[in-house]
Design a protein around this motif. Structure first.
Motif, PDB file in Angstrom:
ATOM      1  N   VAL A   1       0.751  -1.340   0.055  1.00 62.55           N
ATOM      2  CA  VAL A   1      -0.053  -0.071   0.076  1.00 62.55           C
ATOM      3  C   VAL A   1       0.887   1.161  -0.008  1.00 62.55           C
ATOM      4  N   GLU A   2       1.962   1.214   0.767  1.00 59.52           N
ATOM      5  CA  GLU A   2       2.722   2.257   0.805  1.00 59.52           C
ATOM      6  C   GLU A   2       3.454   2.616  -0.482  1.00 59.52           C
ATOM      7  N   ALA A   3       3.751   1.506  -1.334  1.00 57.94           N
ATOM      8  CA  ALA A   3       4.636   1.521  -2.719  1.00 57.94           C
ATOM      9  C   ALA A   3       3.252   2.107  -3.492  1.00 57.94           C
ATOM     10  N   ALA A   4       2.162   1.711  -3.418  1.00 54.21           N
ATOM     11  CA  ALA A   4       1.251   2.249  -4.197  1.00 54.21           C
ATOM     12  C   ALA A   4       1.030   3.783  -4.071  1.00 54.21           C
ATOM     13  N   ALA A   5       1.315   4.252  -2.917  1.00 54.06           N
ATOM     14  CA  ALA A   5       1.136   5.798  -2.637  1.00 54.06           C
ATOM     15  C   ALA A   5       2.367   6.260  -2.973  1.00 54.06           C
ATOM     16  N   LYS A   6       3.533   5.942  -2.606  1.00 54.03           N
ATOM     17  CA  LYS A   6       4.650   6.499  -2.703  1.00 54.03           C
ATOM     18  C   LYS A   6       5.792   6.308  -3.179  1.00 54.03           C
ATOM     19  N   ASN A   7       5.947   5.166  -4.031  1.00 49.54           N
ATOM     20  CA  ASN A   7       7.003   4.973  -4.668  1.00 49.54           C
ATOM     21  C   ASN A   7       7.147   5.687  -5.827  1.00 49.54           C
TER      22      ASN A   7
END
Lengths: 279, 286
Positions: A184-190
């Motif tokens: 989820v973090e990657a979906a938002a911030k990568n």
């Protein structure tokens, strides 16, 4: 001396021209010194009979076996997909095998992109604790800010982003809270759209596209990427009727993605020799 | 004496330039796993490259230092090129239920002969590193389809047979746009800048969504002149790559399929103004 050079120059240029023309006119078909090979249909049958290397052992033996398995798995066919999956699942509890896959993914990421891709796929398919740590480490590597620019993109950055997208697939496939949090973090911030897009797709697929997972993603992803929640995934073996129905809904829901009509180019004047200039 | 010095300097520069051009070739010391895995399915089938060099109109003068006379050395560009041509010719399943387009479409798009898809063209290779491929129309003679080093180097995500063949489709589609006089943008046949959702620069297209089966096999070249029945170069490339990934012949190696899918998905996310395009397969790791 000057005169000599001036005299020789046209001769040299003419000679160069003649030799270039000679190459063209005497062009030979491509050639090889290798022995003629057999029909591919026979080769393919022979390859299909190759046994998968055992995924067992510890230490150096595990490493050797893991590398041999990557060789075999990369060359394996669609009908062998289930064999690969079962064997990798069987090695889930063997950290030496998983670490050998991991080491190979890191070692080959800048050398042989498709091998690194295969190694990461195996790690993801294994669904193991050691694999999770490896994939998190892989996906946390900073994307290069400098490098070879190809069509406006830094190719080294795109290459790594594509591999990180594969690591994200594996993390989402773990289906545990910690890995999900990372996805989820990657979906938002990568920083790469390629990775963010894959993270959204992988999270949704692994949660059966349920409403809750959509809401979780919707609350964190970039506003201009909410459309990825509805992005069509062309599932393998999905009949066209069902896919086409989903496409119709997608286009109705998102009329903004309909492109404008194509345009004709300005007529190009044909190059002609034309009339000779006025004398 | 002054003329002599100028002439001498000019001649020296000419020779230096010529020798540097001859040496500047792509990485010829390795091939990607995907290239090698596909290669092993034919083990250098000579009958094929003796056919394909004509089908793709490859000329000795363009490929001489790229493996023309070493056609079974899988590290060289010429063998890598025909490895990709082999995938196009034999590697697709043509599933009526599900494939975007058929082998007949992809072959006509990539091969040299003039057809409904494009006017006659020939294939060469270039030493550039800032492009994947290029299409250059010529007033006299065949048009030119050039593939560059990032499609041949194993370090690159695109240095694999699926991506290389995908570029045949992309550049071939520029040939289609040229043949039928369509304007796909003034930056090398693409829209300039980074418009809309596209993250590439001067390489962006629209995606013209269509259903599976909307184009019968062989009918990819057709259009009704509206956005309902049209393709862009990046779109044709994505559809081809998805067909390699999802509907290949049973023997196509996994590494080839994985690389094709990865390329298709990355391109679908990053190359379209009205993106994302389709995502193929599913996100299961294997």
């Amino acid at each position: 001396m000057t005169k000599l050079i001036l005299v020789l120059l046209p001769v040299m240029l003419l000679q160069h021209r003649i030799s270039a023309n000679a190459t063209e006119t005497s062009a030979q078909p491509p050639n090889t010194q290798s022995r003629p090979s057999q029909q591919p249909s026979i080769t393919v049958q022979e390859l299909a009979k190759r046994q998968a290397p055992a995924l067992v052992g510890t230490g150096e033996e595990a490493k050797k076996n893991a590398l041999a398995f990557i060789d075999w798995a990369g060359a394996s066919t669609k009908s062998q997909d289930e064999i690969v999956r079962k064997m990798v699942a069987g090695a889930r509890e063997n950290p030496d095998i998983i670490m050998a896959f991991c080491d190979e993914a890191f070692a080959k990421q800048d050398v042989d992109h498709s091998r690194a891709l295969v190694a990461l796929s195996l790690i993801g398919e294994a669904r193991s604790q050691a694999g999770m740590e490896c994939m998190v480490k892989f996906a946390r590597q900073p994307l290069p800010e400098k490098g070879t620019v190809v069509e406006g993109e830094i190719i080294e950055r795109t290459n790594l982003a594509m591999l990180q997208a594969k690591a994200i697939d594996g993390l989402a496939y773990l289906r545990n809270e910690k890995a999900d949090q990372f996805v989820v973090e990657a979906a938002a911030k990568n920083p790469s759209r390629i990775v963010r897009a894959e993270a959204i797709a992988a999270y949704l697929w692994n949660h059966n596209y349920d409403a809750k997972s959509r809401e979780i993603l919707k609350s964190v992803i970039r506003k201009d990427e909410v459309i990825f929640l509805d992005r069509l995934v062309k599932q393998a073996d999905e009949p066209k009727e069902s896919f086409n129905r989903k496409l119709a809904v997608y286009l109705k829901t998102h009329p903004e993605i309909m492109p404008p009509g194509p345009e004709k180019a300005e007529p190009q004047p044909k190059e002609t020799v034309g009339r000779p200039p006025k004398f | 004496m002054k003329i002599f010095r100028i002439l001498l300097a000019g001649l020296m520069l000419t020779f230096v330039f010529q020798s540097s051009v001859a040496q500047a070739v792509c990485n010829q010391s390795s091939a990607s796993t995907a290239d090698n895995d596909l290669w092993n399915t034919h083990g250098c089938w000579q009958a094929f490259f003796l056919w394909s060099y004509k089908a793709y109109d490859q000329r000795q003068s363009d490929w001489n230092n790229r493996g023309w006379n070493d056609a079974c050395n899988a590290n060289m560009e010429f063998p890598k090129h025909w490895n990709a041509a082999y995938l196009v010719t034999y590697g697709l399943q043509d599933a009526n239920c599900c494939s975007w387009h058929g082998t007949t479409d992809y072959r006509k798009l990539g091969e040299a002969a003039g057809s409904n898809f494009h006017s006659g063209l020939y294939h060469d290779a270039g030493d550039g590193t800032s492009l994947f491929g290029g299409f250059t129309p010529h007033t006299f003679g065949a048009d030119e389809l050039t593939t560059y080093c990032p499609l041949y180097n194993a370090t690159s995500a695109n240095g694999n047979p699926g991506s290389r063949a995908g570029d045949f489709m992309h550049e071939g589609w520029h040939g289609w746009l040229h043949k039928y006089n369509w304007n796909n943008g003034s930056c090398g046949g693409h829209r300039c800048g980074t418009p809309g959702a596209c993250t590439a620069k001067d390489a962006c297209d629209y995606f013209y969504f269509h259903g599976v089966g909307a184009f019968a096999f062989g009918a990819l070249y057709q259009t009704d002149g509206t956005a309902n029945r049209f393709h862009s170069p990046n779109q044709v490339q994505v559809e081809f790559l998805c067909d390699v990934a999802d509907y290949p012949k049973s023997w196509v190696p996994n590494s080839v399929r994985q690389a094709a899918r990865s390329d298709a998905d990355a391109r679908a996310a990053a190359r379209f103004i009205n993106g994302p395009g389709y995502k193929c397969g599913n996100p299961r790791p294997w």
